[in-house]
Design a protein around this motif. Structure first.
Motif, short mmCIF file in Angstrom:
data_model
loop_
_atom_site.label_atom_id
_atom_site.label_comp_id
_atom_site.label_asym_id
_atom_site.label_seq_id
_atom_site.Cartn_x
_atom_site.Cartn_y
_atom_site.Cartn_z
N LEU A 393 0.80 -1.22 0.00
CA LEU A 393 0.00 0.00 0.00
C LEU A 393 0.84 1.28 0.00
N PRO A 395 2.61 4.30 -1.29
CA PRO A 395 2.55 5.03 -2.56
C PRO A 395 3.93 5.00 -3.25
N HIS A 474 -0.12 5.77 -8.10
CA HIS A 474 -0.21 4.32 -7.88
C HIS A 474 0.47 3.91 -6.57
N THR A 475 0.12 2.71 -6.14
CA THR A 475 0.76 2.11 -4.97
C THR A 475 1.88 1.17 -5.40
N THR A 476 2.64 0.71 -4.42
CA THR A 476 3.70 -0.25 -4.69
C THR A 476 3.14 -1.52 -5.29
#
Length: 569
Positions: A393, A395, A474-476
């Motif tokens: 989660l 960023p 986006h997230t990781t």
């Protein structure tokens, strides 16, 4: 139980000194300049043995006049019973070899849980002398082997049989009767893994405690065996070794590249070791009272280190230069202390401007020696669960910032420069031992070990920057879907960001990388001394020199064997 974070927080008052910065402490060259200290594993082990008064006695002693045979010691600790099993066999001069390719040794050993019944002893006899070629079960905690010192063993036996004491000057040159060439644990060859040892055997639940115990037992047996042979050779003239000379014998060790990957593959554990050492130093700088007695103790320790370094013999030009520089540093420190001293912080800062890295780090060890009451409780926090987990989660912008802040050193390396990616690490098929290859002359780079953390971080960062430009929100997790091959390094980056010190700051793929720094760092945590490099890839050293003897368990113990000196004759 107080956590390391809570201990650290206790120092965070208005007048508290911070820990030394990561950019300073985690430099490869500085880590390779460290020396033994009160938090080294050998010191921790000996304190435990002596203070808890472990009971160690032979349960089976079968040696012939030449010292060959089988010995089993039973070791009763506060929690358990263990057996130290040793096999002594004849080894011809042509077969004696300290390299990992050897297949026979003078002594082979095992540390076993519980007592050893005759049937199990025979099973061990069939496998322990074979080492890697044999197989043992999970009752075995440690497997090891050792060879006699060609320069010392026979000479000492001759001297004792003639009624003379060993030559102290010769011991100063070669401080051991045996040299171990491997100490295996943590599940190798069928042995108990670390999870079992740490959870079932509290006496050996600290890092490398069981391995260090085997080396200490080997040191005690080496002295016993030399006297045993001398006594049978000339019972009329034999004379036992004097205790102060016995203590000056350690155990030799030969360490090669096998140690190096451990520091890279266990970053959270190495972080913890460094953190506790730095926390101990911060305590001394902040809480250590500076009075006349401490000043006197400091001068005595500086003088002791000087004598110890003067007794250190090496044929390696690089190490010889280092030793000469450390002697200059010690002289400068002695003069600085004599001229006056206001605080430990003042002295440390002065050393950073006037001493080599080895001189600076030796001063750290000396300061820790002055304040056992501020240091020794930290030995309970030298373990760490190695767990690198992914934060899906996070960023991608935050991940980018983590690299820019915690791994800024990797962004300063020019991986396109000549030689910056020439070295590769691989594991040999024959012995499964780490080796170094050169991309300019060796094949097999496609099978290299994943030790180039700096380059992996840089590749991740470059791809991440491109991704952030396209998908800034986006997230990781989304980044991992797009770049699944980066999962391992992203997991490491995120996990090490929670550590105080993190990764070793070096490009291990560089043509000029010096693996000796990695070996030296780990050996310093073990507690060895008298480094004698035999090449850039392996080093001889001495363990437990000056440590108490097995027969001294139960006597007064002051833990004062830091940088031991030759007994005066």
């Amino acid at each position: 139980m107080t956590t390391p974070a809570a201990i650290n927080a206790s120092l965070r008052g208005d007048n508290a000194l911070p820990l030394r910065p990561t950019s300073q402490v985690m430099q490869l060259e500085r880590l390779g300049a460290m020396h033994q200290s009160r938090l080294s594993f050998m010191r921790i082990l000996i304190r435990r043995i002596m203070r808890e008064r472990w009971q160690i006695a032979p349960a089976h002693f079968e040696l012939d006049d030449q010292g060959y045979g089988t010995v089993v010691y039973e070791v009763r600790t506060p929690h358990d019973l263990f057996s130290f099993v040793l096999f002594s066999d004849y080894l011809s001069p042509e077969e004696r070899n300290d390299r990992v390719i050897a297949t026979q040794w003078d002594l082979t050993m095992a540390l076993v849980a519980g007592s050893v019944e005759p049937e199990y002893l025979e099973q061990l006899r069939q496998n322990v002398p074979k080492q890697e070629a044999g197989r043992v079960d999970a009752r075995v905690l440690v497997l090891s082997r050792a060879n006699r010192s060609a320069r010392n063993f026979d000479t000492v036996v001759e001297q004792l049989s003639a009624g003379r004491q060993p030559d102290v000057a010769q011991i100063a040159r070669v401080g051991y009767l045996y040299r171990t060439t491997a100490v295996y644990g943590s599940g190798k060859l069928g042995m108990a893994d670390w999870e079992k040892v740490s959870s079932h055997f509290p006496d050996f639940a600290r890092p490398f405690s069981a391995e260090m115990f085997v080396c200490w037992m080997l040191r005690n047996f080496s002295l016993l065996q030399a006297e045993h042979i001398a006594r049978h050779r000339a019972p009329e003239t034999f004379r036992s070794m004097e205790p102060e000379i016995k203590r000056y014998f350690g155990i030799g060790n030969s360490t090669g590249l096998g140690m190096a990957p451990y520091l890279i593959n266990h970053p959270q554990l190495i972080n913890r070791w460094v953190e506790m050492r730095e926390l101990a130093l911060a305590r001394v700088r902040t809480l250590g009272q500076l009075d006349d007695r401490r000043r006197l103790d400091l001068r005595e320790l500086i003088d002791r280190c000087t004598s110890h370094m003067q007794d250190t013999v090496t044929e390696d030009p690089w190490q010889s230069d280092n030793n000469r520089q450390v002697l200059k540093d010690l002289e400068a420190l002695h003069n600085r202390v004599t001229a006056g001293l206001e605080s430990w912080d003042q002295l440390l800062r002065w050393s950073e401007g006037h001493c080599s890295l080895q001189g600076q780090e030796l001063l750290v060890s000396i300061l820790l020696e002055l304040y056992p009451e501020l240091v020794e409780d930290l030995e309970d926090y030298m373990s760490a669960e190695e767990y690198l987990d992914l934060d899906p989660l996070m960023p991608v912008r935050e991940l980018q910032q983590v690299i820019e802040q915690r791994y800024d050193w990797t962004l300063q390396i020019d991986f396109g420069a000549d030689g910056a990616r020439e070295t590769f690490w691989y594991r040999s098929e024959e012995k499964m031992e780490p080796r170094l290859g050169s991309a300019s002359c060796d094949e097999g780079r496609e099978k290299q070990m994943a030790l180039g953390v700096a380059y992996a971080v840089r590749k991740c960062y470059d791809q991440l920057c491109e991704y952030v430009q396209q998908h800034p929100d986006h997230t990781t997790a989304r980044f991992m879907v797009a770049r699944p091959k980066l999962r391992g390094i992203v997991r490491r980056i995120q996990s090490m960001n929670r550590c105080v010190y993190g990764d070793i700051q070096a490009n291990l793929l560089d043509r000029d990388v010096l693996p000796m720094h990695l070996l030296r760092a780990k050996l310093a945590f073990f507690g060895v001394s008298k480094f004698d490099p035999r090449s850039r890839l392996w080093v001889r050293n001495t363990m437990f020199q000056g440590a108490p003897l097995m027969e001294e368990i139960g006597r007064t113990f002051n833990d004062d064997w830091f940088m031991p000196l030759a007994p005066q004759r």
